[in-house]
Design an enzyme around this catalytic site. Sequence first.
Site, mmCIF file in Angstrom:
data_model
loop_
_atom_site.group_PDB
_atom_site.id
_atom_site.type_symbol
_atom_site.label_atom_id
_atom_site.label_comp_id
_atom_site.label_asym_id
_atom_site.label_seq_id
_atom_site.Cartn_x
_atom_site.Cartn_y
_atom_site.Cartn_z
ATOM 1 N N CYS A 1 -98.493 52.796 -27.205
ATOM 2 C CA CYS A 1 -98.380 51.959 -26.373
ATOM 3 C C CYS A 1 -98.141 50.403 -26.858
ATOM 4 O O CYS A 1 -96.943 50.651 -27.344
ATOM 5 C CB CYS A 1 -99.624 51.402 -25.630
ATOM 6 N N CYS B 1 -98.559 48.776 -30.046
ATOM 7 C CA CYS B 1 -98.373 49.578 -30.925
ATOM 8 C C CYS B 1 -96.477 48.231 -31.038
ATOM 9 O O CYS B 1 -95.913 48.454 -32.265
ATOM 10 C CB CYS B 1 -97.769 50.851 -30.965
ATOM 11 N N CYS C 1 -66.143 63.671 -64.704
ATOM 12 C CA CYS C 1 -67.086 63.240 -65.140
ATOM 13 C C CYS C 1 -68.236 62.896 -64.571
ATOM 14 O O CYS C 1 -68.066 62.109 -63.079
ATOM 15 C CB CYS C 1 -66.519 62.548 -66.379
ATOM 16 N N CYS D 1 -67.577 59.589 -62.441
ATOM 17 C CA CYS D 1 -66.591 58.950 -61.926
ATOM 18 C C CYS D 1 -68.305 58.972 -60.619
ATOM 19 O O CYS D 1 -67.916 58.395 -59.459
ATOM 20 C CB CYS D 1 -65.922 60.239 -61.138
ATOM 21 N N ASP E 1 -69.643 48.317 -5.544
ATOM 22 C CA ASP E 1 -68.757 47.550 -6.043
ATOM 23 C C ASP E 1 -67.973 48.949 -5.299
ATOM 24 O O ASP E 1 -68.707 49.405 -4.350
ATOM 25 C CB ASP E 1 -68.717 49.051 -7.546
ATOM 26 N N ASP F 1 -71.370 53.328 -8.926
ATOM 27 C CA ASP F 1 -71.186 54.402 -8.759
ATOM 28 C C ASP F 1 -70.100 55.595 -10.413
ATOM 29 O O ASP F 1 -70.272 56.641 -10.405
ATOM 30 C CB ASP F 1 -70.302 55.235 -7.712
ATOM 31 N N ASP G 1 -69.246 51.430 -14.592
ATOM 32 C CA ASP G 1 -70.168 50.478 -13.482
ATOM 33 C C ASP G 1 -71.589 50.603 -14.459
ATOM 34 O O ASP G 1 -72.274 49.251 -14.456
ATOM 35 C CB ASP G 1 -70.602 51.112 -11.800
#
Length: 934
Positions: free
Chosen positions: A125, A128, A193, A196, A620, A819, A823
Amino acid sequence: MVIKTTIKVYGMSCKHCVKSVTDAISELEGVESVDVDLENEWAIVTFDSETVNLDDIRQAVTDAGYQPGEEVDETGNTQTCPVEGEESQESGTCPIVTEEEETEEPGHYATSTLDINFKVTGMTCASCAKNVEKVLKKQSGVVSATVNIALEKASVTYDPSVVSSKELKDAVVSIGYGVERDTIDLNIGGMTCASCAKNVEKVLKKLEGVESVSVNLPLEKAHLVYDSSLVSVTDMKSAVEDIGYSATSEKKELESDREREARETEMKQQRTNLIIAAALVLPISLGDMSTAFPNILWFVPPFLANEILLFLLTTIVMIFPGRQFFTGTFEDFKHGVTDMDLLIATGTGAAYAVSVAATFFNLGPGYDETYYHTAAMLITFIVFGRYMESKTKGKTSEAIRKLMGLKAKTARVIVDGEEKEIPVEDVEIGNIVVVRPGEKIPVDGEVTDGSSAVDESMITGESIPVDKDPGDTVIGATINKSGTLKFRASKVGSETALAQIIQLVENAQSSKPPLQRIADVVAGNFILAVHIIALVTFMVWFLIGYEAFDVSLFSNITSPFLFSLLIAITVLVISCPCAVGLATPAAIMVGTGKGAENGILIKTGEALERAQKLDTIVFDKTGTLTVGEPELTDVVGTDDYSDDEVLRIAATVEKGSEHPLGEAIVKGAQARDINLKTAENFKNIPGHGVEASLEGKRILLGTRKLMDDNDIDISGLDKKMEEFENDGKTAMLIASDNTAIGVVAVADTLKENSKHAVDKVHKMGIEAIMITGDNKRTAEAIGRQVGMDRVLSEVLPEQKASEIKNLQNEGRVVAMVGDGINDAPALTQSDIGIAMGAGTDVAMESAKIVLIKNDLIDVIASIRLSKLTMRKIKQNLFWAFGYNSVGIPIAAGILYPFVHQILISPAFAAALMAMSSVSVTTNSLLMKRGSIKE
């Protein structure tokens, strides 16, 4: 002296913050201009230093409720520059403060802040989200923190020199929530080893964003927990390779796939809970209420009213579907926070506890009633809400997943003169990349060899492929159509255009709508207020009220404690936020159903909130106002050649071409039933046109330059050519045996309803703006045809969101209609993003409204629907809070002193709560009668 300076401003989270800071600084006498940038968290101020100083400006920012910081420039250095044309009085140059000279004011953070985003699990909610936000802001070094409950994401700006990303995540975990962390296993080569292994572990731990490292020498593997927003897999591999070892990674599951799996798991859990609760709530309710309303519920079998059976059935509901509320409350208490789980647990727990006591103990008159149905109904309603939430929450992340899916997985690079296929993550700047026809371009770069047409529609939205020659730029995720290209990688990883678009979408999605901010405050205070009211009610009646108002004379309850407890429980039951929880989803469910019937899909509450204030719509061009693919529009022949003959020749030559312009010419000829012949010796001339032989004649079709290069006179067609170009069309000349014979024009034509839709927008008092990547002449021609108020042309894909932001900074409420993938950032940045149903999946996922029928007239209908739905939400919230505002005082016994025996029982309180839910639902259903289309 006029000074221009840039200062950091912390605490801004939306465009309204930008406006507040701008207004505060602008009001100062001597300030000439202010430009506030939300993304970079700074304000660029030009002012007269003799009238106002920097301290005054900082104080204005502070008075506006934000935190002023140090002066910076784009490099992070502290700097104050005179306006161009004026010199500093001291030295005539811009003073740069060195690292030794730079001081940091108390409370200000260094300019080297980092931004991280991480998933937070366990939030149910608004309370929270507020808890997580609060604990993050308490951490030293945190500049700002925003938590988005819908995306389950925390966005934090912090100083890494003060606090680490791991400490931030641990802080969230410390209050009972979870954090999703990135993990990966690297195969490490060359270790011999233990030293490393230690070296590899040490170098990886130094990377910012790496939280833990475990290196296994025998398995030659390193297991890492890291933050992908701060460090990449490539960074980790490079760090290991720089110290002499090799590092490779196996293909790992995308973060978005893990999110989807987690969402599906949550949805399955809530669906199981709902099935259990729904199966039991009806027999529990009928059996429990049949004793209180025997005349109404006469048909209920007597065995259902058995209190032991009701106890058993309700206990199942409490233990299984209801357990999450009690465990959530317990975890909250452990960490000192509260959310809606507490109110739900208290209300249902109180009703259940009183019912159990009445079932197994003789508490005397007044306590022989049971309220099992109250507990069962509340849990069922709330579980249903959580199930619906789990189905819809996080849908916006689909856009990110689809964007990520566009990326090429591998790249073919030239290494030592040979082609080598490598993961796209391993491509480095400067690599020569080879792309064959039909393949995706893996990263951004500059063409070094070859020519081809590249389909950039998935990025730019423009349907016509772009010819690429040496020196031209190519964009990652676009598709190479015809020839082989070699290009030098210039942008890789997070720097590519696609990655920038992804980042823009994420940033826009993470912003919090104003209504949610108000809801956060209400939710955070409502729970505490209800419990305080219940406690105060109990104490007043127990200590004063019972005796003062002679309750024993009008009630058969002789215990002040039991009487006071009964009233306190009633307060909790009547205030359970069932109607409040249904207010918005009920209206949205009806509204979206009505929208679906009319071809409109509304996806977010933010669109509903902002629609009634809409004053600007940005359209657009390609695929939105226009069809989205080129069509033949005009054919003009000379005196010696008819229009049909010119078209027959042009279409015959282009019949073998795969170029979209050529395809448009061929389709145009076929639509006119023109019989095409077969051309010979077809030759593509990149960037200029084509050449072929037809009936023994040499045919050229293409640009002016193609004609000029072949010494062909086009003076007779030049005027017509210019007319077509001024109308935004692509015109191509045709020549036969060195003689110009005609011109054909191709254009992306307007959709049937485009102009009508724009006219409707104007009638609503809304400004219409067109945005496109096309050149200015073509864009303005289209704009004139549809009646646009303004035209924004030559806008690059990554600039579209910035143009929307600029409009918002002017105080406008902006809708974006588009579209294409390009965009997506603008759709999410806008107040209301509207995507065409025939557009790309990413655009539809990024938008808040989708027009399923791909009809621009539905833009108007969607705004009307949004306004209608928002009006119902407000009415629902009024009724829901109205019931609480009236019901809680009455439940607390406020009328008892004046009219004896007017006291609400828990059962009646539950009925009132149910009535509020019914009224909210009924009011929402009335939306079906409304009309959204003329």
